[in-house]
Design a protein around this motif. Sequence first.
Motif, PDB file in Angstrom:
ATOM      1  N   VAL A 286     -10.940   6.254  -4.793  1.00 59.78           N
ATOM      2  CA  VAL A 286     -12.040   5.382  -4.069  1.00 59.78           C
ATOM      3  C   VAL A 286     -11.043   5.100  -2.728  1.00 59.78           C
ATOM      4  O   VAL A 286     -11.710   5.530  -1.864  1.00 59.78           O
ATOM      5  N   CYS A 287      -9.982   4.710  -2.925  1.00 54.45           N
ATOM      6  CA  CYS A 287      -9.040   4.486  -1.483  1.00 54.45           C
ATOM      7  C   CYS A 287      -8.852   5.597  -0.731  1.00 54.45           C
ATOM      8  O   CYS A 287      -8.939   5.637   0.665  1.00 54.45           O
ATOM      9  N   PHE A 288      -8.517   6.744  -1.223  1.00 58.20           N
ATOM     10  CA  PHE A 288      -8.332   7.974  -0.785  1.00 58.20           C
ATOM     11  C   PHE A 288      -9.706   8.640  -0.072  1.00 58.20           C
ATOM     12  O   PHE A 288      -9.679   8.842   1.060  1.00 58.20           O
ATOM     13  N   GLU A 289     -10.657   8.303  -0.903  1.00 60.19           N
ATOM     14  CA  GLU A 289     -12.073   8.788  -0.205  1.00 60.19           C
ATOM     15  C   GLU A 289     -12.244   7.928   0.896  1.00 60.19           C
ATOM     16  O   GLU A 289     -13.009   8.376   1.807  1.00 60.19           O
ATOM     17  N   THR A 290     -12.100   6.583   0.808  1.00 58.76           N
ATOM     18  CA  THR A 290     -12.675   5.542   1.751  1.00 58.76           C
ATOM     19  C   THR A 290     -11.711   6.158   3.097  1.00 58.76           C
ATOM     20  O   THR A 290     -12.187   6.007   4.166  1.00 58.76           O
ATOM     21  N   ASP A 291     -10.311   6.437   3.059  1.00 62.31           N
ATOM     22  CA  ASP A 291      -9.550   6.294   4.092  1.00 62.31           C
ATOM     23  C   ASP A 291      -9.980   7.996   4.816  1.00 62.31           C
ATOM     24  O   ASP A 291      -9.821   7.976   5.927  1.00 62.31           O
ATOM     25  N   LEU A 292     -10.258   9.011   3.882  1.00 63.87           N
ATOM     26  CA  LEU A 292     -10.590  10.085   4.603  1.00 63.87           C
ATOM     27  C   LEU A 292     -12.137  10.458   5.048  1.00 63.87           C
ATOM     28  O   LEU A 292     -12.228  11.476   5.672  1.00 63.87           O
ATOM     29  N   ALA A 293     -12.662   9.681   4.726  1.00 71.90           N
ATOM     30  CA  ALA A 293     -14.436   9.783   5.138  1.00 71.90           C
ATOM     31  C   ALA A 293     -14.574   9.275   6.582  1.00 71.90           C
ATOM     32  O   ALA A 293     -14.136   8.492   7.055  1.00 71.90           O
ATOM     33  N   ASP A 294     -15.158  10.136   7.337  1.00 72.62           N
ATOM     34  CA  ASP A 294     -15.375   9.688   8.729  1.00 72.62           C
ATOM     35  C   ASP A 294     -16.384   8.610   8.892  1.00 72.62           C
ATOM     36  O   ASP A 294     -16.281   8.092   9.993  1.00 72.62           O
ATOM     37  N   ALA A 295     -17.332   8.502   7.922  1.00 65.74           N
ATOM     38  CA  ALA A 295     -18.388   7.424   8.033  1.00 65.74           C
ATOM     39  C   ALA A 295     -17.735   6.076   7.680  1.00 65.74           C
ATOM     40  O   ALA A 295     -18.495   4.957   7.893  1.00 65.74           O
ATOM     41  N   SER A 296     -16.604   5.906   7.266  1.00 66.57           N
ATOM     42  CA  SER A 296     -15.887   4.697   6.914  1.00 66.57           C
ATOM     43  C   SER A 296     -15.499   3.832   8.184  1.00 66.57           C
ATOM     44  O   SER A 296     -15.020   4.309   9.116  1.00 66.57           O
TER      45      SER A 296
ATOM     46  N   LYS B 101     -11.204   1.247   6.108  1.00 65.39           N
ATOM     47  CA  LYS B 101      -9.787   2.230   6.172  1.00 65.39           C
ATOM     48  C   LYS B 101      -8.741   1.250   6.110  1.00 65.39           C
ATOM     49  O   LYS B 101      -7.694   1.792   5.362  1.00 65.39           O
ATOM     50  N   LYS B 102      -8.901   0.222   6.676  1.00 65.38           N
ATOM     51  CA  LYS B 102      -7.582  -0.689   6.867  1.00 65.38           C
ATOM     52  C   LYS B 102      -7.498  -1.358   5.290  1.00 65.38           C
ATOM     53  O   LYS B 102      -6.096  -1.299   4.750  1.00 65.38           O
ATOM     54  N   TRP B 103      -8.464  -1.603   4.726  1.00 63.42           N
ATOM     55  CA  TRP B 103      -8.273  -2.249   3.246  1.00 63.42           C
ATOM     56  C   TRP B 103      -7.719  -1.093   2.386  1.00 63.42           C
ATOM     57  O   TRP B 103      -7.001  -1.310   1.413  1.00 63.42           O
ATOM     58  N   ALA B 104      -8.300   0.103   2.751  1.00 61.36           N
ATOM     59  CA  ALA B 104      -7.946   0.927   1.653  1.00 61.36           C
ATOM     60  C   ALA B 104      -6.587   1.563   1.926  1.00 61.36           C
ATOM     61  O   ALA B 104      -5.741   1.648   0.817  1.00 61.36           O
ATOM     62  N   MET B 105      -5.968   1.626   3.151  1.00 66.26           N
ATOM     63  CA  MET B 105      -4.621   1.885   3.094  1.00 66.26           C
ATOM     64  C   MET B 105      -3.645   0.684   2.664  1.00 66.26           C
ATOM     65  O   MET B 105      -2.455   0.788   2.429  1.00 66.26           O
ATOM     66  N   SER B 106      -4.056  -0.644   2.864  1.00 67.33           N
ATOM     67  CA  SER B 106      -3.285  -1.548   2.301  1.00 67.33           C
ATOM     68  C   SER B 106      -3.237  -1.605   0.770  1.00 67.33           C
ATOM     69  O   SER B 106      -2.239  -1.770   0.257  1.00 67.33           O
ATOM     70  N   VAL B 107      -4.398  -1.102  -0.003  1.00 66.72           N
ATOM     71  CA  VAL B 107      -4.207  -0.982  -1.081  1.00 66.72           C
ATOM     72  C   VAL B 107      -3.530   0.136  -1.689  1.00 66.72           C
ATOM     73  O   VAL B 107      -2.833   0.027  -2.726  1.00 66.72           O
ATOM     74  N   LEU B 108      -3.473   1.433  -0.928  1.00 69.39           N
ATOM     75  CA  LEU B 108      -2.562   2.456  -1.177  1.00 69.39           C
ATOM     76  C   LEU B 108      -1.363   2.253  -0.986  1.00 69.39           C
ATOM     77  O   LEU B 108      -0.393   2.533  -1.841  1.00 69.39           O
TER      78      LEU B 108
ATOM     79  N   ALA C 289       0.171  -0.761  -1.276  1.00 71.83           N
ATOM     80  CA  ALA C 289       0.543  -1.646  -2.433  1.00 71.83           C
ATOM     81  C   ALA C 289       0.628  -0.775  -3.790  1.00 71.83           C
ATOM     82  O   ALA C 289       1.786  -1.087  -4.588  1.00 71.83           O
ATOM     83  N   ALA C 290      -0.161   0.112  -4.035  1.00 71.72           N
ATOM     84  CA  ALA C 290       0.188   1.041  -5.128  1.00 71.72           C
ATOM     85  C   ALA C 290       1.241   1.475  -5.143  1.00 71.72           C
ATOM     86  O   ALA C 290       2.045   2.019  -6.020  1.00 71.72           O
ATOM     87  N   ALA C 291       1.572   2.410  -3.935  1.00 74.22           N
ATOM     88  CA  ALA C 291       2.888   3.054  -3.776  1.00 74.22           C
ATOM     89  C   ALA C 291       4.198   2.250  -4.005  1.00 74.22           C
ATOM     90  O   ALA C 291       4.987   2.753  -4.562  1.00 74.22           O
ATOM     91  N   ALA C 292       3.941   1.129  -3.259  1.00 72.31           N
ATOM     92  CA  ALA C 292       5.057   0.073  -3.456  1.00 72.31           C
ATOM     93  C   ALA C 292       5.319  -0.372  -4.821  1.00 72.31           C
ATOM     94  O   ALA C 292       6.457  -0.387  -5.501  1.00 72.31           O
ATOM     95  N   GLY C 293       4.240  -0.584  -5.660  1.00 81.10           N
ATOM     96  CA  GLY C 293       4.344  -0.874  -7.181  1.00 81.10           C
ATOM     97  C   GLY C 293       5.040   0.260  -7.877  1.00 81.10           C
ATOM     98  O   GLY C 293       5.958   0.242  -8.738  1.00 81.10           O
ATOM     99  N   LEU C 294       4.559   1.774  -7.594  1.00 79.46           N
ATOM    100  CA  LEU C 294       5.196   2.592  -8.388  1.00 79.46           C
ATOM    101  C   LEU C 294       6.620   3.034  -8.089  1.00 79.46           C
ATOM    102  O   LEU C 294       7.309   3.299  -8.764  1.00 79.46           O
ATOM    103  N   THR C 295       6.890   2.824  -6.605  1.00 81.75           N
ATOM    104  CA  THR C 295       8.292   2.858  -6.345  1.00 81.75           C
ATOM    105  C   THR C 295       9.309   1.737  -6.905  1.00 81.75           C
ATOM    106  O   THR C 295      10.330   2.227  -7.508  1.00 81.75           O
ATOM    107  N   GLY C 296       8.633   0.596  -7.273  1.00 76.66           N
ATOM    108  CA  GLY C 296       9.342  -0.250  -7.595  1.00 76.66           C
ATOM    109  C   GLY C 296       9.379  -0.109  -9.347  1.00 76.66           C
ATOM    110  O   GLY C 296      10.416  -0.593  -9.883  1.00 76.66           O
TER     111      GLY C 296
END
Length: 88
Positions: free
Chosen positions: A52-62, A67-74, A76-83
């Motif tokens: 859902v975050c990727f779709e929100t970030d890539l959609a032109d209608a968002s 988009k800022k919310w979606a990027m912050s969630v992504l 956090a997910a990347a940081a958690g996976l890296t950790g």
Amino acid sequence: MNPIDLNNPPSHHKLDLSIRPEETVGERRVRLFKDAALFVMASGFVVLIVYVCFETDLADASSADAKKWAMSVLSAAAAGLTGYLVRK
């Protein structure tokens, strides 16, 4: 064999006592099924949120806020996976 005084253990020794019930085969199967089902459900939920975050970030209608919310969630997910992978 020398007896050990449990009221006065030797120095530099740690004394642990535990009583655990035996787990039957049926109880073990139920526990493992429950753990596996929980893992699959949690993994599916995380994948859905990332999708859902990727779709929100890539959609032109968002909107910009979405988009800022979606990027912050992504992020956090990347940081958690890296950790998790680095384990520090």
